[in-house]
Write a protein that holds these residues in place. Structure first.
Motif, PDB file in Angstrom:
ATOM      1  N   PHE A 133       0.829  -1.203   0.000  1.00 26.52           N
ATOM      2  CA  PHE A 133       0.000   0.000   0.000  1.00 26.52           C
ATOM      3  C   PHE A 133       0.862   1.251   0.000  1.00 26.52           C
ATOM      4  CE2 PHE A 133      -3.488  -2.400   2.586  1.00 26.52           C
ATOM      5  CZ  PHE A 133      -3.816  -3.146   1.469  1.00 26.52           C
ATOM      6  N   LYS A 134       1.898   1.244   0.796  1.00 33.72           N
ATOM      7  CA  LYS A 134       2.773   2.409   0.885  1.00 33.72           C
ATOM      8  C   LYS A 134       3.462   2.655  -0.461  1.00 33.72           C
ATOM      9  CE  LYS A 134       6.381   4.449   3.757  1.00 33.72           C
ATOM     10  NZ  LYS A 134       5.694   5.716   3.903  1.00 33.72           N
ATOM     11  N   THR A 135       3.986   1.599  -1.049  1.00 35.98           N
ATOM     12  CA  THR A 135       4.681   1.710  -2.326  1.00 35.98           C
ATOM     13  C   THR A 135       3.765   2.212  -3.432  1.00 35.98           C
ATOM     14  OG1 THR A 135       6.208  -0.055  -1.723  1.00 35.98           O
ATOM     15  CG2 THR A 135       5.961   0.388  -4.060  1.00 35.98           C
ATOM     16  N   LEU A 136       2.496   1.813  -3.381  1.00 34.68           N
ATOM     17  CA  LEU A 136       1.540   2.189  -4.424  1.00 34.68           C
ATOM     18  C   LEU A 136       0.751   3.448  -4.064  1.00 34.68           C
ATOM     19  CD1 LEU A 136       0.248  -1.368  -5.394  1.00 34.68           C
ATOM     20  CD2 LEU A 136       1.940   0.058  -6.570  1.00 34.68           C
ATOM     21  N   ASP A 137       1.132   4.127  -2.993  1.00 36.62           N
ATOM     22  CA  ASP A 137       0.475   5.369  -2.579  1.00 36.62           C
ATOM     23  C   ASP A 137      -1.024   5.165  -2.402  1.00 36.62           C
ATOM     24  OD1 ASP A 137       0.402   8.054  -1.823  1.00 36.62           O
ATOM     25  OD2 ASP A 137       0.051   8.742  -3.878  1.00 36.62           O
ATOM     26  N   MET A 138      -1.380   4.027  -1.790  1.00 32.73           N
ATOM     27  CA  MET A 138      -2.786   3.701  -1.544  1.00 32.73           C
ATOM     28  C   MET A 138      -3.129   4.099  -0.111  1.00 32.73           C
ATOM     29  SD  MET A 138      -3.062  -0.057  -3.354  1.00 32.73           S
ATOM     30  CE  MET A 138      -4.859  -0.061  -3.437  1.00 32.73           C
ATOM     31  N   PRO A 139      -3.963   5.116   0.083  1.00 34.55           N
ATOM     32  CA  PRO A 139      -4.331   5.512   1.438  1.00 34.55           C
ATOM     33  C   PRO A 139      -5.158   4.413   2.105  1.00 34.55           C
ATOM     34  CG  PRO A 139      -5.101   7.127  -0.193  1.00 34.55           C
ATOM     35  CD  PRO A 139      -4.587   5.949  -0.933  1.00 34.55           C
ATOM     36  N   ASP A 140      -4.558   3.706   3.044  1.00 35.73           N
ATOM     37  CA  ASP A 140      -5.254   2.593   3.678  1.00 35.73           C
ATOM     38  C   ASP A 140      -5.884   3.021   4.993  1.00 35.73           C
ATOM     39  OD1 ASP A 140      -2.530   2.714   4.664  1.00 35.73           O
ATOM     40  OD2 ASP A 140      -2.953   0.874   5.742  1.00 35.73           O
ATOM     41  N   MET A 141      -6.974   2.386   5.319  1.00 38.40           N
ATOM     42  CA  MET A 141      -7.668   2.638   6.571  1.00 38.40           C
ATOM     43  C   MET A 141      -6.883   1.965   7.691  1.00 38.40           C
ATOM     44  SD  MET A 141     -11.570   1.629   7.581  1.00 38.40           S
ATOM     45  CE  MET A 141     -11.254  -0.096   7.921  1.00 38.40           C
ATOM     46  N   GLY A 142      -6.386   2.752   8.628  1.00 41.30           N
ATOM     47  CA  GLY A 142      -5.572   2.196   9.701  1.00 41.30           C
ATOM     48  C   GLY A 142      -6.367   1.548  10.820  1.00 41.30           C
ATOM     49  N   GLN A 143      -7.536   2.081  11.116  1.00 40.61           N
ATOM     50  CA  GLN A 143      -8.339   1.571  12.224  1.00 40.61           C
ATOM     51  C   GLN A 143      -9.792   1.431  11.802  1.00 40.61           C
ATOM     52  OE1 GLN A 143      -7.199   0.581  15.218  1.00 40.61           O
ATOM     53  NE2 GLN A 143      -5.125   1.024  14.511  1.00 40.61           N
ATOM     54  N   PRO A 144     -10.486   0.424  12.256  1.00 44.87           N
ATOM     55  CA  PRO A 144      -9.995  -0.625  13.143  1.00 44.87           C
ATOM     56  C   PRO A 144      -9.227  -1.691  12.361  1.00 44.87           C
ATOM     57  CG  PRO A 144     -12.295  -1.024  12.642  1.00 44.87           C
ATOM     58  CD  PRO A 144     -11.923   0.273  11.971  1.00 44.87           C
ATOM     59  N   GLU A 145      -8.197  -2.237  12.979  1.00 45.16           N
ATOM     60  CA  GLU A 145      -7.525  -3.380  12.379  1.00 45.16           C
ATOM     61  C   GLU A 145      -8.461  -4.572  12.482  1.00 45.16           C
ATOM     62  OE1 GLU A 145      -2.924  -3.139  12.971  1.00 45.16           O
ATOM     63  OE2 GLU A 145      -3.901  -2.696  14.884  1.00 45.16           O
ATOM     64  N   ALA A 146      -8.412  -5.466  11.514  1.00 43.41           N
ATOM     65  CA  ALA A 146      -9.385  -6.560  11.466  1.00 43.41           C
ATOM     66  C   ALA A 146      -8.705  -7.887  11.187  1.00 43.41           C
ATOM     67  CB  ALA A 146     -10.443  -6.264  10.407  1.00 43.41           C
ATOM     68  N   TYR A 147      -8.489  -8.650  12.256  1.00 41.56           N
ATOM     69  CA  TYR A 147      -7.919  -9.993  12.159  1.00 41.56           C
ATOM     70  C   TYR A 147      -8.921 -10.949  12.813  1.00 41.56           C
ATOM     71  CZ  TYR A 147      -3.996  -6.714  12.232  1.00 41.56           C
ATOM     72  OH  TYR A 147      -3.173  -5.642  12.017  1.00 41.56           O
ATOM     73  N   TYR A 148      -9.741 -11.588  12.000  1.00 44.50           N
ATOM     74  CA  TYR A 148     -10.808 -12.427  12.542  1.00 44.50           C
ATOM     75  C   TYR A 148     -10.312 -13.863  12.692  1.00 44.50           C
ATOM     76  CZ  TYR A 148     -13.333  -8.347  10.870  1.00 44.50           C
ATOM     77  OH  TYR A 148     -13.731  -7.064  10.615  1.00 44.50           O
ATOM     78  N   GLY A 149     -10.059 -14.273  13.927  1.00 47.48           N
ATOM     79  CA  GLY A 149      -9.594 -15.625  14.214  1.00 47.48           C
ATOM     80  C   GLY A 149     -10.735 -16.509  14.674  1.00 47.48           C
ATOM     81  N   GLY A 150     -10.521 -17.826  14.605  1.00 48.11           N
ATOM     82  CA  GLY A 150     -11.517 -18.781  15.054  1.00 48.11           C
ATOM     83  C   GLY A 150     -12.762 -18.831  14.180  1.00 48.11           C
TER      84      GLY A 150
END
Length: 194
Positions: A133-150
């Motif tokens: 994302f950084k290399t491609l100048d893509m403004p990414d949404m920082g929050q909320p982070e989303a790691y869905y386990g289980g």
């Protein structure tokens, strides 16, 4: 008013992918604010700059790039393979990033989430995509982070219906924040929004 359009790039090519199911749930949760459609990546030939020209370029690359070009942003899902992103997802990013500096993905606002039966929520896959994302100048949404386990079949159906209250709350929180992110980028007249 026309709703912003979003390309959903699912890093898992499995038909029963939990990441695709979450993507379907997000699509329904924000359908009154953004239009999300999946752009398939399973059949993209491996990126090779030697054939990226008008005579030899695979049609699948042009089709993929055109689909991304016509959107206002991108929603990624990133499963984790060997503590990194999947080969299919990395290849899609490589194809979408070219030609250098003018690729279809360049500058598009985006967000990423991950879902897995494992306990870590595919954190490694998500973290591995962030430098792209950084290399491609893509403004990414920082929050909320989303790691869905289980995540499993009992928690979410193939059609994206979430049967687990905790998972549903977390996905709704992410979906609303993503819609806000895209709307802000598009409304703000950002040079990134197309």
């Amino acid at each position: 008013m026309t709703l912003p359009t979003i390309a959903f790039i699912n890093g898992s090519i499995r038909k029963a992918s939990f990441n695709r199911r979450i993507g379907k749930a997000i699509t329904r949760m924000v359908e009154d604010r953004v239009t999300i459609h999946e752009v398939p990546i399973a059949d993209l030939p491996l990126y090779n700059p030697e054939i990226d020209n008008d005579d030899d370029r695979p049609k699948a690359w042009a089709t993929f790039r055109d689909a991304i070009d016509q959107t206002d942003g991108v929603l990624f899902s990133s499963p984790e393979w060997n503590r990194s992103l999947t080969g299919a997802l990395k290849n899609a990013i490589d194809v979408g990033s070219r030609p250098y500096g003018k690729g279809a993905l360049v500058g598009k606002p985006c967000a990423v989430y991950s879902a897995t039966p494992g306990s870590t929520g595919a954190l490694g896959g998500t973290l591995a995509i962030l430098p792209c994302f950084k290399t491609l100048d893509m403004p990414d949404m920082g929050q909320p982070e989303a790691y869905y386990g289980g995540v499993n079949d009992d928690k979410i159906d193939l059609d994206g219906t979430i049967n687990d209250d905790g998972l549903k709350r977390e996905v709704e929180k992410f979906a609303k924040a993503f819609a806000n992110h895209i709307e802000q980028m598009v409304r703000g007249g950002s040079e990134h929004a197309q």
